[in-house]
Motif scaffolding. Structure first.
Motif, PDB file in Angstrom:
ATOM      1  N   GLN A 160       0.803  -1.196  -0.118  1.00  0.00           N
ATOM      2  CA  GLN A 160       0.040  -0.067   0.144  1.00  0.00           C
ATOM      3  C   GLN A 160       0.835   1.144   0.017  1.00  0.00           C
ATOM      4  O   GLN A 160       1.882   1.260   0.621  1.00  0.00           O
ATOM      5  CB  GLN A 160      -0.898   0.108   1.216  1.00  0.00           C
ATOM      6  CG  GLN A 160      -2.105  -0.869   1.334  1.00  0.00           C
ATOM      7  CD  GLN A 160      -3.060  -0.371   0.441  1.00  0.00           C
ATOM      8  OE1 GLN A 160      -3.152   0.576  -0.173  1.00  0.00           O
ATOM      9  NE2 GLN A 160      -4.196  -1.359   0.303  1.00  0.00           N
ATOM     10  N   VAL A 161       0.333   2.246  -0.777  1.00  0.00           N
ATOM     11  CA  VAL A 161       1.152   3.497  -1.009  1.00  0.00           C
ATOM     12  C   VAL A 161       0.244   4.681  -0.390  1.00  0.00           C
ATOM     13  O   VAL A 161      -0.917   4.618  -0.684  1.00  0.00           O
ATOM     14  CB  VAL A 161       1.666   3.832  -2.253  1.00  0.00           C
ATOM     15  CG1 VAL A 161       2.061   5.316  -2.267  1.00  0.00           C
ATOM     16  CG2 VAL A 161       2.549   2.838  -2.625  1.00  0.00           C
ATOM     17  N   GLN A 162       0.765   5.425   0.458  1.00  0.00           N
ATOM     18  CA  GLN A 162      -0.185   6.203   1.022  1.00  0.00           C
ATOM     19  C   GLN A 162       0.503   7.732   0.534  1.00  0.00           C
ATOM     20  O   GLN A 162       1.770   7.985   0.801  1.00  0.00           O
ATOM     21  CB  GLN A 162      -0.243   6.519   2.528  1.00  0.00           C
ATOM     22  CG  GLN A 162      -1.471   5.641   3.025  1.00  0.00           C
ATOM     23  CD  GLN A 162      -1.704   6.028   4.402  1.00  0.00           C
ATOM     24  OE1 GLN A 162      -0.728   6.029   5.167  1.00  0.00           O
ATOM     25  NE2 GLN A 162      -3.045   5.882   4.613  1.00  0.00           N
ATOM     26  N   ASN A 181       0.899  13.969  -6.942  1.00  0.00           N
ATOM     27  CA  ASN A 181       1.216  13.060  -7.938  1.00  0.00           C
ATOM     28  C   ASN A 181       2.568  12.483  -7.652  1.00  0.00           C
ATOM     29  O   ASN A 181       3.421  13.280  -7.653  1.00  0.00           O
ATOM     30  CB  ASN A 181       0.835  13.199  -9.311  1.00  0.00           C
ATOM     31  CG  ASN A 181       1.255  12.231 -10.349  1.00  0.00           C
ATOM     32  OD1 ASN A 181       2.247  12.237 -10.936  1.00  0.00           O
ATOM     33  ND2 ASN A 181       0.519  11.088 -10.441  1.00  0.00           N
ATOM     34  N   TYR A 194       0.485   7.293  -8.645  1.00  0.00           N
ATOM     35  CA  TYR A 194      -0.146   7.523  -7.309  1.00  0.00           C
ATOM     36  C   TYR A 194      -0.520   8.849  -7.022  1.00  0.00           C
ATOM     37  O   TYR A 194      -0.008  10.002  -7.493  1.00  0.00           O
ATOM     38  CB  TYR A 194       0.553   6.980  -6.156  1.00  0.00           C
ATOM     39  CG  TYR A 194       1.352   5.563  -6.162  1.00  0.00           C
ATOM     40  CD1 TYR A 194       2.737   5.456  -6.530  1.00  0.00           C
ATOM     41  CD2 TYR A 194       0.481   4.738  -5.744  1.00  0.00           C
ATOM     42  CE1 TYR A 194       3.083   4.398  -6.578  1.00  0.00           C
ATOM     43  CE2 TYR A 194       0.849   3.331  -6.072  1.00  0.00           C
ATOM     44  CZ  TYR A 194       2.303   3.188  -6.391  1.00  0.00           C
ATOM     45  OH  TYR A 194       2.889   1.689  -6.392  1.00  0.00           O
ATOM     46  N   TRP A 195      -1.828   9.030  -6.520  1.00  0.00           N
ATOM     47  CA  TRP A 195      -2.500  10.278  -6.144  1.00  0.00           C
ATOM     48  C   TRP A 195      -2.791  10.548  -4.787  1.00  0.00           C
ATOM     49  O   TRP A 195      -3.344   9.572  -4.099  1.00  0.00           O
ATOM     50  CB  TRP A 195      -3.727  10.430  -7.328  1.00  0.00           C
ATOM     51  CG  TRP A 195      -3.435  10.562  -8.334  1.00  0.00           C
ATOM     52  CD1 TRP A 195      -3.628   9.450  -9.599  1.00  0.00           C
ATOM     53  CD2 TRP A 195      -3.119  11.633  -9.402  1.00  0.00           C
ATOM     54  NE1 TRP A 195      -3.151   9.616 -10.710  1.00  0.00           N
ATOM     55  CE2 TRP A 195      -2.869  11.113 -10.772  1.00  0.00           C
ATOM     56  CE3 TRP A 195      -2.986  12.910  -9.256  1.00  0.00           C
ATOM     57  CZ2 TRP A 195      -2.707  12.066 -11.714  1.00  0.00           C
ATOM     58  CZ3 TRP A 195      -2.560  13.805 -10.070  1.00  0.00           C
ATOM     59  CH2 TRP A 195      -2.684  13.328 -11.491  1.00  0.00           C
ATOM     60  N   ALA A 203       4.966  10.915   0.969  1.00  0.00           N
ATOM     61  CA  ALA A 203       4.682   9.531   0.285  1.00  0.00           C
ATOM     62  C   ALA A 203       5.262   8.470   1.262  1.00  0.00           C
ATOM     63  O   ALA A 203       6.427   8.715   1.814  1.00  0.00           O
ATOM     64  CB  ALA A 203       5.215   9.279  -1.060  1.00  0.00           C
TER      65      ALA A 203
END
Length: 116
Positions: free
Chosen positions: A1-3, A96, A105-106, A24
């Motif tokens: 998971q990327v936040q 972004n 990723y946003w 990020a």
């Protein structure tokens, strides 16, 4: 998971300044490009500014000379310093991030409102 966690939006008077941040975290490969986009009601999402890992920048004509993008590679964080804000800068601003696998990723978006 990327936040991607954005912060720094808000209400400001014309001519004022704001600084947006986007951090990020998560299962990220090496980040390449980072950037900011914005969307106003009834308009398409548009590029505001981007920055490469080595610091090369690109700006929309409408913000050149007023906005400055920067990044801290050690913190996986990108910033957008916005000066001389105008009512037409009012929009939701999105962070972004692109990594070395070309995954995109946003952030969740942060509202910037320029009004007297």
């Amino acid at each position: 998971q990327v936040q991607l966690v954005e912060s720094g939006g808000g209400l400001v008077q014309p001519g004022g300044s704001l600084r947006l941040s986007c951090a990020a975290s998560g299962s990220l490969f090496s980040i390449t490009n980072m950037g900011w986009y914005r969307q106003s009601p009834g308009k398409e999402c548009e590029l505001v500014a981007t920055i490469t890992r080595l610091g090369a920048t690109n700006y929309a004509d409408s913000v050149k000379g007023r906005f400055a993008i920067s990044r801290d590679n050690a913190k996986n964080t990108v910033y957008l310093q916005m000066n001389s804000l105008k009512p037409e800068d009012t929009a939701v601003y999105y962070c972004n991030v692109r990594d070395s696998t070309d995954a995109n990723y946003w952030g969740q978006g942060t509202q910037v409102t320029v009004s007297s």
